[in-house]
Design an enzyme around this catalytic site. Structure first.
Site, PDB file in Angstrom:
ATOM      1  N   PHE A 118      -1.044  -0.985  12.494  1.00  0.00           N
ATOM      2  CA  PHE A 118      -1.879  -0.495  11.403  1.00  0.00           C
ATOM      3  C   PHE A 118      -2.291  -1.576  10.397  1.00  0.00           C
ATOM      4  O   PHE A 118      -3.479  -1.748  10.112  1.00  0.00           O
ATOM      5  CB  PHE A 118      -1.151   0.638  10.675  1.00  0.00           C
ATOM      6  CG  PHE A 118      -1.923   1.240   9.532  1.00  0.00           C
ATOM      7  CD1 PHE A 118      -1.665   0.834   8.228  1.00  0.00           C
ATOM      8  CD2 PHE A 118      -2.907   2.185   9.758  1.00  0.00           C
ATOM      9  CE1 PHE A 118      -2.382   1.380   7.157  1.00  0.00           C
ATOM     10  CE2 PHE A 118      -3.629   2.744   8.696  1.00  0.00           C
ATOM     11  CZ  PHE A 118      -3.372   2.335   7.396  1.00  0.00           C
ATOM     12  N   ASN A 119      -1.330  -2.307   9.826  1.00  0.00           N
ATOM     13  CA  ASN A 119      -1.658  -3.259   8.758  1.00  0.00           C
ATOM     14  C   ASN A 119      -2.658  -4.319   9.216  1.00  0.00           C
ATOM     15  O   ASN A 119      -3.505  -4.761   8.451  1.00  0.00           O
ATOM     16  CB  ASN A 119      -0.396  -3.962   8.236  1.00  0.00           C
ATOM     17  CG  ASN A 119       0.449  -3.053   7.367  1.00  0.00           C
ATOM     18  OD1 ASN A 119      -0.049  -2.044   6.858  1.00  0.00           O
ATOM     19  ND2 ASN A 119       1.713  -3.389   7.213  1.00  0.00           N
TER      20      ASN A 119
ATOM     21  N   HIS B 247       9.677   0.246   8.259  1.00  0.00           N
ATOM     22  CA  HIS B 247       8.982  -1.026   8.472  1.00  0.00           C
ATOM     23  C   HIS B 247       9.110  -2.006   7.290  1.00  0.00           C
ATOM     24  O   HIS B 247       9.680  -3.082   7.409  1.00  0.00           O
ATOM     25  CB  HIS B 247       7.475  -0.780   8.686  1.00  0.00           C
ATOM     26  CG  HIS B 247       7.132   0.186   9.778  1.00  0.00           C
ATOM     27  ND1 HIS B 247       7.248  -0.111  11.123  1.00  0.00           N
ATOM     28  CD2 HIS B 247       6.643   1.450   9.718  1.00  0.00           C
ATOM     29  CE1 HIS B 247       6.843   0.932  11.832  1.00  0.00           C
ATOM     30  NE2 HIS B 247       6.475   1.893  11.015  1.00  0.00           N
ATOM     31  N   ASP B 248       8.552  -1.642   6.149  1.00  0.00           N
ATOM     32  CA  ASP B 248       8.284  -2.622   5.092  1.00  0.00           C
ATOM     33  C   ASP B 248       9.511  -3.266   4.441  1.00  0.00           C
ATOM     34  O   ASP B 248       9.489  -4.461   4.130  1.00  0.00           O
ATOM     35  CB  ASP B 248       7.397  -1.977   4.009  1.00  0.00           C
ATOM     36  CG  ASP B 248       6.021  -1.638   4.551  1.00  0.00           C
ATOM     37  OD1 ASP B 248       5.354  -0.762   3.974  1.00  0.00           O
ATOM     38  OD2 ASP B 248       5.612  -2.250   5.567  1.00  0.00           O
TER      39      ASP B 248
ATOM     40  N   ASP C 238       6.748   1.274   1.976  1.00  0.00           N
ATOM     41  CA  ASP C 238       6.476   0.312   0.897  1.00  0.00           C
ATOM     42  C   ASP C 238       7.360   0.623  -0.318  1.00  0.00           C
ATOM     43  O   ASP C 238       7.860  -0.274  -0.995  1.00  0.00           O
ATOM     44  CB  ASP C 238       5.018   0.394   0.445  1.00  0.00           C
ATOM     45  CG  ASP C 238       4.018   0.163   1.548  1.00  0.00           C
ATOM     46  OD1 ASP C 238       3.828   1.098   2.356  1.00  0.00           O
ATOM     47  OD2 ASP C 238       3.457  -0.929   1.617  1.00  0.00           O
TER      48      ASP C 238
ATOM     49  N   ASP D 106       0.857  -1.205   0.000  1.00  0.00           N
ATOM     50  CA  ASP D 106       0.000   0.000   0.000  1.00  0.00           C
ATOM     51  C   ASP D 106       0.888   1.249   0.000  1.00  0.00           C
ATOM     52  O   ASP D 106       0.875   2.045   0.935  1.00  0.00           O
ATOM     53  CB  ASP D 106      -0.951   0.001   1.211  1.00  0.00           C
ATOM     54  CG  ASP D 106      -0.213   0.031   2.556  1.00  0.00           C
ATOM     55  OD1 ASP D 106      -0.815   0.530   3.543  1.00  0.00           O
ATOM     56  OD2 ASP D 106       0.958  -0.402   2.614  1.00  0.00           O
TER      57      ASP D 106
ATOM     58  N   ASN E 162      -2.412   2.844   3.470  1.00  0.00           N
ATOM     59  CA  ASN E 162      -1.801   4.147   3.754  1.00  0.00           C
ATOM     60  C   ASN E 162      -2.603   5.286   3.110  1.00  0.00           C
ATOM     61  O   ASN E 162      -2.666   6.389   3.631  1.00  0.00           O
ATOM     62  CB  ASN E 162      -0.368   4.177   3.252  1.00  0.00           C
ATOM     63  CG  ASN E 162       0.555   3.408   4.156  1.00  0.00           C
ATOM     64  OD1 ASN E 162       0.375   3.383   5.376  1.00  0.00           O
ATOM     65  ND2 ASN E 162       1.545   2.735   3.567  1.00  0.00           N
TER      66      ASN E 162
ATOM     67  N   THR F  53       3.000  -5.998   2.659  1.00  0.00           N
ATOM     68  CA  THR F  53       3.460  -4.864   3.466  1.00  0.00           C
ATOM     69  C   THR F  53       2.329  -3.869   3.710  1.00  0.00           C
ATOM     70  O   THR F  53       2.580  -2.689   3.993  1.00  0.00           O
ATOM     71  CB  THR F  53       4.647  -4.138   2.800  1.00  0.00           C
ATOM     72  OG1 THR F  53       4.209  -3.592   1.540  1.00  0.00           O
ATOM     73  CG2 THR F  53       5.831  -5.066   2.589  1.00  0.00           C
TER      74      THR F  53
HETATM   75  O1  RIB Z   1       2.469  -0.055  10.852  1.00  0.00           O
HETATM   76  C1  RIB Z   1       3.365   0.116   9.778  1.00  0.00           C
HETATM   77  C2  RIB Z   1       2.753  -0.344   8.489  1.00  0.00           C
HETATM   78  O2  RIB Z   1       1.589   0.422   8.199  1.00  0.00           O
HETATM   79  C3  RIB Z   1       3.676  -0.150   7.276  1.00  0.00           C
HETATM   80  O3  RIB Z   1       3.411  -1.137   6.332  1.00  0.00           O
HETATM   81  C4  RIB Z   1       3.259   1.188   6.737  1.00  0.00           C
HETATM   82  O4  RIB Z   1       3.500   1.303   5.329  1.00  0.00           O
HETATM   83  C5  RIB Z   1       1.785   1.162   6.996  1.00  0.00           C
HETATM   84  O5  RIB Z   1       1.173   0.470   5.927  1.00  0.00           O
HETATM   85 CA    CA Z   2       2.816  -0.535   4.043  1.00  0.00          CA
END
Ligand code: RIB
Ligand code: CA
Length: 310
Positions: free
Chosen positions: A165-166, A239-240, A16, A11, A40, A124
């Site tokens: 979040f994801n 993160h990703d 990403d 996303d 996102n 991701t």
């Molecule tokens: O919590 C972090 C994740 O949420 C990452 O993948 C960031 O891109 C958002 O999508």
């Molecule tokens: Ca992401």
């Protein structure tokens, strides 16, 4: 490591974008396609961002629009971190790349069902597309080597105290994936918060002076500004890309085999990845969760990836 076929669901999203960068030109990865999901930003924006990234980085792979919404919940976006476009901070040349005609779920099903060798699936973003593909055609599991996902945490959340979040955007999708019987590599906030894009990191990548380093630098400037505004972090967690870096070098992470259940109750822990780290309950272990990361090795992998571009 043998060259691996990878299907990336994402996303974009600043982090990403760096995951796509790591996967796009590596001799050890055959990126067979990108499917996009809302997260996102809206699907229209995350899709456009994926096309722009592939065109700018000259990554010639199919980009397919996936789910516009989570399976049960309404879409929640993360504009505070990723901005109005979902990829604020970089102006791309005129977009000419177009979407593959297949929808994300169809691409995942077609590609996996007809694969001639096992495929690494990386997610991701919210896992809606993979979950729907598993529901529509469970036979794809025979050709999935493993699922490596950025999401969750065995300790803390980043949207609520409990949820990342994801996972929180589509907990039901996560539940389907975590209970699929596939090998799950869960790369959560526990390790991604150990790889923050500090000013010294930006400076290191900026010094490469190619188009990828320019993209990295400009995107991370805005990403860090927003991470500071929202979380008062001196450098956002990257993160990703940890997912792709792990495929490139599995010694990057220390993994622990645990039982992980997605909390689908509608209480304050909704969307939590409940990892039984100490095996209190003795339930079947369905997840390899990352508990530590070689930080220096990670940044070396990122630097090497950026250097592979013109
Ligand atoms: O919590 C972090 C994740 O949420 C990452 O993948 C960031 O891109 C958002 O999508
Ligand atoms: Ca992401």
């Amino acid at each position: 490591m043998k060259k691996r076929k990878v299907l990336l669901d994402c996303d974009p999203g600043h982090d990403d974008a760096i995951a796509i960068m790591l996967a796009g030109k590596n001799e050890l990865i055959d990126l067979i396609g990108i499917t996009v999901v809302s997260g996102n930003q809206t699907l229209e924006k995350t899709g456009r961002n994926a096309l722009n990234l592939c065109q700018y980085l000259d990554i010639d792979v199919p980009v397919c629009l996936g789910a516009d919404n989570p399976i049960i919940k309404d879409v929640e976006i993360c504009e505070a971190i990723h901005g109005e476009s979902g990829l604020d901070g970089f102006t791309f040349p005129k977009l000419t790349k177009t979407y593959d005609e297949r929808r994300g779920v169809d691409f995942i099903v077609d590609t996996l069902l007809n694969a001639e060798e096992p495929i690494d699936v990386v997610t991701t973003g919210p896992m809606t597309n993979l979950a729907l593909a598993l529901r529509v055609e469970p036979r794809i599991k025979k050709n999935i080597r493993q699922v490596t996902l950025m999401g969750g945490s065995y300790q803390f959340g980043n949207v609520t105290p409990a949820a990342e979040f994801n996972i929180l955007v589509d907990p039901e999708a996560a539940h389907i994936v975590f209970n699929s019987g596939l090998r799950i590599n869960m790369i959560g906030l526990d390790v991604t918060h150990m790889v923050k894009v500090l000013p010294s990191v930006v400076k290191r990548m900026e010094a490469i002076h190619n188009k990828a380093s320019k993209l990295f630098t400009k995107l991370m400037k805005v990403y860090n500004e927003n991470q500071y505004k929202v979380f008062e972090l001196e450098g956002g967690p990257l993160h990703d890309p940890v997912t792709i870096a792990y495929l490139l070098d599995e010694d990057l992470l220390e993994m622990k085999h645990v039982n992980c259940e997605i909390d689908l109750s509608k209480g304050s822990s909704y969307g939590r990845t409940n990892c039984d780290i100490f095996n209190y309950l003795g339930k079947p272990k369905n997840t390899y969760v990352a508990v530590d990361i070689d930080v220096e090795k990670f940044w070396d992998i990122v630097e090497d990836a950026i250097k592979k571009y013109d």
